[in-house]
Design a protein around this motif. Structure first.
Motif, PDB file in Angstrom:
ATOM      1  N   ALA A  23      18.192 -13.049 -39.329  1.00  0.00           N
ATOM      2  CA  ALA A  23      19.212 -13.161 -38.283  1.00  0.00           C
ATOM      3  C   ALA A  23      19.024 -12.074 -37.232  1.00  0.00           C
ATOM      4  O   ALA A  23      19.139 -12.321 -36.025  1.00  0.00           O
ATOM      5  N   LYS A  24      18.707 -10.857 -37.675  1.00  0.00           N
ATOM      6  CA  LYS A  24      18.484  -9.755 -36.734  1.00  0.00           C
ATOM      7  C   LYS A  24      17.208  -9.973 -35.920  1.00  0.00           C
ATOM      8  O   LYS A  24      17.134  -9.601 -34.745  1.00  0.00           O
ATOM      9  N   THR A  25      16.203 -10.585 -36.526  1.00  0.00           N
ATOM     10  CA  THR A  25      14.971 -10.888 -35.795  1.00  0.00           C
ATOM     11  C   THR A  25      15.255 -11.823 -34.630  1.00  0.00           C
ATOM     12  O   THR A  25      14.793 -11.611 -33.502  1.00  0.00           O
ATOM     13  N   ALA A  26      16.015 -12.878 -34.887  1.00  0.00           N
ATOM     14  CA  ALA A  26      16.364 -13.819 -33.818  1.00  0.00           C
ATOM     15  C   ALA A  26      17.186 -13.137 -32.731  1.00  0.00           C
ATOM     16  O   ALA A  26      16.968 -13.367 -31.534  1.00  0.00           O
ATOM     17  N   ASP A  27      18.108 -12.283 -33.132  1.00  0.00           N
ATOM     18  CA  ASP A  27      18.929 -11.562 -32.157  1.00  0.00           C
ATOM     19  C   ASP A  27      18.075 -10.620 -31.309  1.00  0.00           C
ATOM     20  O   ASP A  27      18.252 -10.535 -30.089  1.00  0.00           O
ATOM     21  N   LEU A  28      17.135  -9.935 -31.945  1.00  0.00           N
ATOM     22  CA  LEU A  28      16.283  -9.009 -31.202  1.00  0.00           C
ATOM     23  C   LEU A  28      15.390  -9.756 -30.220  1.00  0.00           C
ATOM     24  O   LEU A  28      15.155  -9.292 -29.100  1.00  0.00           O
ATOM     25  N   ALA A  29      14.892 -10.917 -30.634  1.00  0.00           N
ATOM     26  CA  ALA A  29      14.052 -11.716 -29.734  1.00  0.00           C
ATOM     27  C   ALA A  29      14.842 -12.174 -28.512  1.00  0.00           C
ATOM     28  O   ALA A  29      14.335 -12.126 -27.381  1.00  0.00           O
ATOM     29  N   ALA A  30      16.082 -12.612 -28.716  1.00  0.00           N
ATOM     30  CA  ALA A  30      16.907 -13.015 -27.582  1.00  0.00           C
ATOM     31  C   ALA A  30      17.195 -11.828 -26.666  1.00  0.00           C
ATOM     32  O   ALA A  30      17.241 -11.968 -25.435  1.00  0.00           O
ATOM     33  N   HIS A  31      17.356 -10.662 -27.272  1.00  0.00           N
ATOM     34  CA  HIS A  31      17.590  -9.445 -26.481  1.00  0.00           C
ATOM     35  C   HIS A  31      16.342  -9.097 -25.671  1.00  0.00           C
ATOM     36  O   HIS A  31      16.440  -8.766 -24.482  1.00  0.00           O
ATOM     37  N   ALA A  32      15.178  -9.189 -26.293  1.00  0.00           N
ATOM     38  CA  ALA A  32      13.921  -8.920 -25.586  1.00  0.00           C
ATOM     39  C   ALA A  32      13.729  -9.896 -24.432  1.00  0.00           C
ATOM     40  O   ALA A  32      13.274  -9.521 -23.348  1.00  0.00           O
ATOM     41  N   GLU A  33      14.081 -11.144 -24.652  1.00  0.00           N
ATOM     42  CA  GLU A  33      13.983 -12.149 -23.590  1.00  0.00           C
ATOM     43  C   GLU A  33      14.868 -11.770 -22.406  1.00  0.00           C
ATOM     44  O   GLU A  33      14.433 -11.816 -21.246  1.00  0.00           O
ATOM     45  N   ALA A  34      16.102 -11.371 -22.701  1.00  0.00           N
ATOM     46  CA  ALA A  34      17.030 -11.001 -21.627  1.00  0.00           C
ATOM     47  C   ALA A  34      16.551  -9.776 -20.862  1.00  0.00           C
ATOM     48  O   ALA A  34      16.850  -9.623 -19.673  1.00  0.00           O
ATOM     49  N   LEU A  35      15.781  -8.916 -21.526  1.00  0.00           N
ATOM     50  CA  LEU A  35      15.289  -7.696 -20.893  1.00  0.00           C
ATOM     51  C   LEU A  35      13.977  -7.913 -20.135  1.00  0.00           C
ATOM     52  O   LEU A  35      13.470  -6.984 -19.507  1.00  0.00           O
ATOM     53  N   GLY A  36      13.429  -9.120 -20.199  1.00  0.00           N
ATOM     54  CA  GLY A  36      12.238  -9.433 -19.424  1.00  0.00           C
ATOM     55  C   GLY A  36      10.920  -9.287 -20.151  1.00  0.00           C
ATOM     56  O   GLY A  36       9.854  -9.322 -19.522  1.00  0.00           O
ATOM     57  N   PHE A  37      10.936  -9.146 -21.477  1.00  0.00           N
ATOM     58  CA  PHE A  37       9.678  -9.102 -22.218  1.00  0.00           C
ATOM     59  C   PHE A  37       8.968 -10.448 -22.100  1.00  0.00           C
ATOM     60  O   PHE A  37       9.607 -11.505 -22.074  1.00  0.00           O
ATOM     61  N   THR A  38       7.639 -10.401 -22.037  1.00  0.00           N
ATOM     62  CA  THR A  38       6.842 -11.613 -21.833  1.00  0.00           C
ATOM     63  C   THR A  38       6.708 -12.443 -23.095  1.00  0.00           C
ATOM     64  O   THR A  38       6.781 -13.670 -23.054  1.00  0.00           O
ATOM     65  N   ARG A  39       6.482 -11.780 -24.231  1.00  0.00           N
ATOM     66  CA  ARG A  39       6.269 -12.528 -25.473  1.00  0.00           C
ATOM     67  C   ARG A  39       6.782 -11.738 -26.669  1.00  0.00           C
ATOM     68  O   ARG A  39       6.947 -10.514 -26.602  1.00  0.00           O
ATOM     69  N   TYR A  40       6.990 -12.462 -27.762  1.00  0.00           N
ATOM     70  CA  TYR A  40       7.475 -11.883 -29.010  1.00  0.00           C
ATOM     71  C   TYR A  40       6.500 -12.300 -30.104  1.00  0.00           C
ATOM     72  O   TYR A  40       6.387 -13.473 -30.446  1.00  0.00           O
ATOM     73  N   TRP A  41       5.769 -11.322 -30.635  1.00  0.00           N
ATOM     74  CA  TRP A  41       4.758 -11.573 -31.668  1.00  0.00           C
ATOM     75  C   TRP A  41       5.363 -11.381 -33.061  1.00  0.00           C
ATOM     76  O   TRP A  41       6.131 -10.445 -33.279  1.00  0.00           O
ATOM     77  N   ILE A  42       4.968 -12.211 -34.008  1.00  0.00           N
ATOM     78  CA  ILE A  42       5.361 -12.042 -35.403  1.00  0.00           C
ATOM     79  C   ILE A  42       4.105 -11.941 -36.247  1.00  0.00           C
ATOM     80  O   ILE A  42       3.196 -12.763 -36.139  1.00  0.00           O
ATOM     81  N   ALA A  43       4.051 -10.912 -37.087  1.00  0.00           N
ATOM     82  CA  ALA A  43       2.865 -10.640 -37.900  1.00  0.00           C
ATOM     83  C   ALA A  43       2.822 -11.550 -39.127  1.00  0.00           C
ATOM     84  O   ALA A  43       3.779 -12.258 -39.445  1.00  0.00           O
ATOM     85  N   GLU A  44       1.691 -11.529 -39.819  1.00  0.00           N
ATOM     86  CA  GLU A  44       1.564 -12.200 -41.112  1.00  0.00           C
ATOM     87  C   GLU A  44       1.158 -11.189 -42.174  1.00  0.00           C
ATOM     88  O   GLU A  44       0.122 -10.536 -42.060  1.00  0.00           O
ATOM     89  N   HIS A  45       1.985 -11.070 -43.188  1.00  0.00           N
ATOM     90  CA  HIS A  45       1.653 -10.234 -44.347  1.00  0.00           C
ATOM     91  C   HIS A  45       2.160 -10.919 -45.604  1.00  0.00           C
ATOM     92  O   HIS A  45       3.187 -11.604 -45.581  1.00  0.00           O
ATOM     93  N   HIS A  46       1.435 -10.726 -46.708  1.00  0.00           N
ATOM     94  CA  HIS A  46       1.807 -11.342 -47.982  1.00  0.00           C
ATOM     95  C   HIS A  46       1.875 -10.284 -49.071  1.00  0.00           C
ATOM     96  O   HIS A  46       1.066  -9.351 -49.100  1.00  0.00           O
ATOM     97  N   GLY A  47       2.842 -10.441 -49.962  1.00  0.00           N
ATOM     98  CA  GLY A  47       2.949  -9.556 -51.105  1.00  0.00           C
ATOM     99  C   GLY A  47       3.255  -8.124 -50.748  1.00  0.00           C
ATOM    100  O   GLY A  47       2.961  -7.205 -51.511  1.00  0.00           O
ATOM    101  N   LEU A  48       3.858  -7.905 -49.588  1.00  0.00           N
ATOM    102  CA  LEU A  48       4.155  -6.556 -49.116  1.00  0.00           C
ATOM    103  C   LEU A  48       5.661  -6.336 -49.203  1.00  0.00           C
ATOM    104  O   LEU A  48       6.436  -6.923 -48.439  1.00  0.00           O
ATOM    105  N   ALA A  49       6.069  -5.527 -50.149  1.00  0.00           N
ATOM    106  CA  ALA A  49       7.494  -5.302 -50.370  1.00  0.00           C
ATOM    107  C   ALA A  49       8.156  -4.784 -49.096  1.00  0.00           C
ATOM    108  O   ALA A  49       7.652  -3.890 -48.433  1.00  0.00           O
TER     109      ALA A  49
END
Length: 342
Positions: A23-49
């Motif tokens: 939920a916080k990720t989605a909120d932060l992305a919307a905030h970044a959009e409103a601030l004029g950021f061009t893109r929002y990248w999401i990483a890929e990791h597995h088995g990382l606590a």
């Protein structure tokens, strides 16, 4: 003018559930959009606590649904973990749902250890051509050129923006040879930054996707209203990095005042090495840090990363970053906003 993007490892903070985190990720992305950021990248990791970005394509859909205009993509998909056809189908679906907004960054690292690789039912091919051949196969599915003998549905004809990611010269050379944009992971692996950027620009060959080199590089940013507060909130990322390098990753912990003085010489060495491309401070210090990084790298896009424990502080960090970065970068490079180049 240099663009800003945001790279999210999707840290689960101590005390939060995965649902809270998403939920916080989605909120932060919307905030970044409103601030004029061009893109929002999401990483890929597995088995990382403590990291909830394993189902990257699903998260991209979640973020794209919570936003309207910002580009959303994988920073990146670790191609050794996936059959190229499956990636083509996933990102063909995302491109159909959110046309003109989906990025597909591709990396050669497995994003996990040997146990993870076996659990993913993948066997890493050996040799230098494994990753380039997988990239070529994936691009053929999107092109629907008949070279694979299989039609990706969805996927054929889809046009996600493809990037090559890396932290060494291998990715730089491949991106240059294919005429693709290149993103360097200097926010956690800074050693080869300057050499990789030089190699990419020198060897770049124009392509149908890109006429001239386009490069992004990662910068850890911890911005606050004072230098003291920024140094404090940066300690959560420092703790995570020290614990990760010690083989004990976990949830993102609350900030600790004077953490560097408590962690010992080996911990300080880890922080200074892994997080070398970082800036923490109030607006003036952030502006200077952006200007220095822009002058050093001459990148087209700065990929901001910031693992900050408190969500309100993280939102505030993005606000300060957006406020000061544009002015400091223009002053450093002498550029005016000439519109989109890519």
């Amino acid at each position: 003018m240099i663009k800003l993007s945001f790279h999210d490892l999707v840290h689960v903070t101590q005390g939060d559930t995965v649902a809270d985190t998403l939920a916080k990720t989605a909120d932060l992305a919307a905030h970044a959009e409103a601030l004029g950021f061009t893109r929002y990248w999401i990483a890929e990791h597995h088995g990382l606590a403590g990291v909830a970005s394993s189902a990257t394509a699903v998260l991209i859909g979640h973020v794209a649904a919570a936003t309207r205009t910002i580009r959303v993509g994988a920073g990146g998909i670790m191609l050794p973990n996936h059959a190229p056809l499956v990636v083509a189908e996933q990102f063909g679906t995302l491109d159909a749902l959110y046309p003109g907004r989906i990025d597909l960054g591709l990396g050669r690292a497995p994003g996990g250890d040997g146990h993870v690789i076996r659990a993913l039912r993948r066997t890493l091919q050996s040799g230098p051509n494994a990753f380039p051949s997988d990239v070529a196969e994936l691009r053929n599915y999107f092109a629907d050129d008949g070279k694979t003998g299989v039609v990706a549905t969805p996927g054929a004809g889809a046009k996600p923006q493809i990037w090559i990611l890396g932290s060494s010269l291998n990715g730089a050379k491949l991106a240059a040879a294919l005429g693709l944009p290149y993103a360097f992971a200097s926010h956690f692996a800074p050693d080869s930054l300057d050499q990789a950027l030089k190699t990419y620009r020198r060897e770049f060959r124009p392509s149908a996707q890109l006429a001239e080199p386009y490069v992004a590089a990662g910068l850890n940013v911890y911005a606050a209203d004072s230098d003291e507060e920024a140094e404090l909130i940066a300690s959560s990322q420092q703790q995570f990095s020290v614990e990760l390098l010690a083989g004990k990753p976990g949830e993102l912990r609350p900030p600790v005042a004077g953490y560097r003085d408590r962690v010992g010489s080996q911990g300080v060495t880890t922080i200074d090495h892994v997080l070398r491309c970082s800036v923490a401070g109030g607006p003036a210090k952030i502006a200077a840090g952006f200007a220095d990084f822009a002058e050093r790298t001459k990148v087209d896009e700065i990929m901001v990363s910031s693992a900050i424990y408190d969500h309100r502080a993280r939102r505030r960090s993005l606000e300060i970053t957006a406020q000061v970065a544009s002015q400091s970068i223009v002053e450093s490079t002498g550029e005016a906003d000439g519109g989109d180049r890519f």
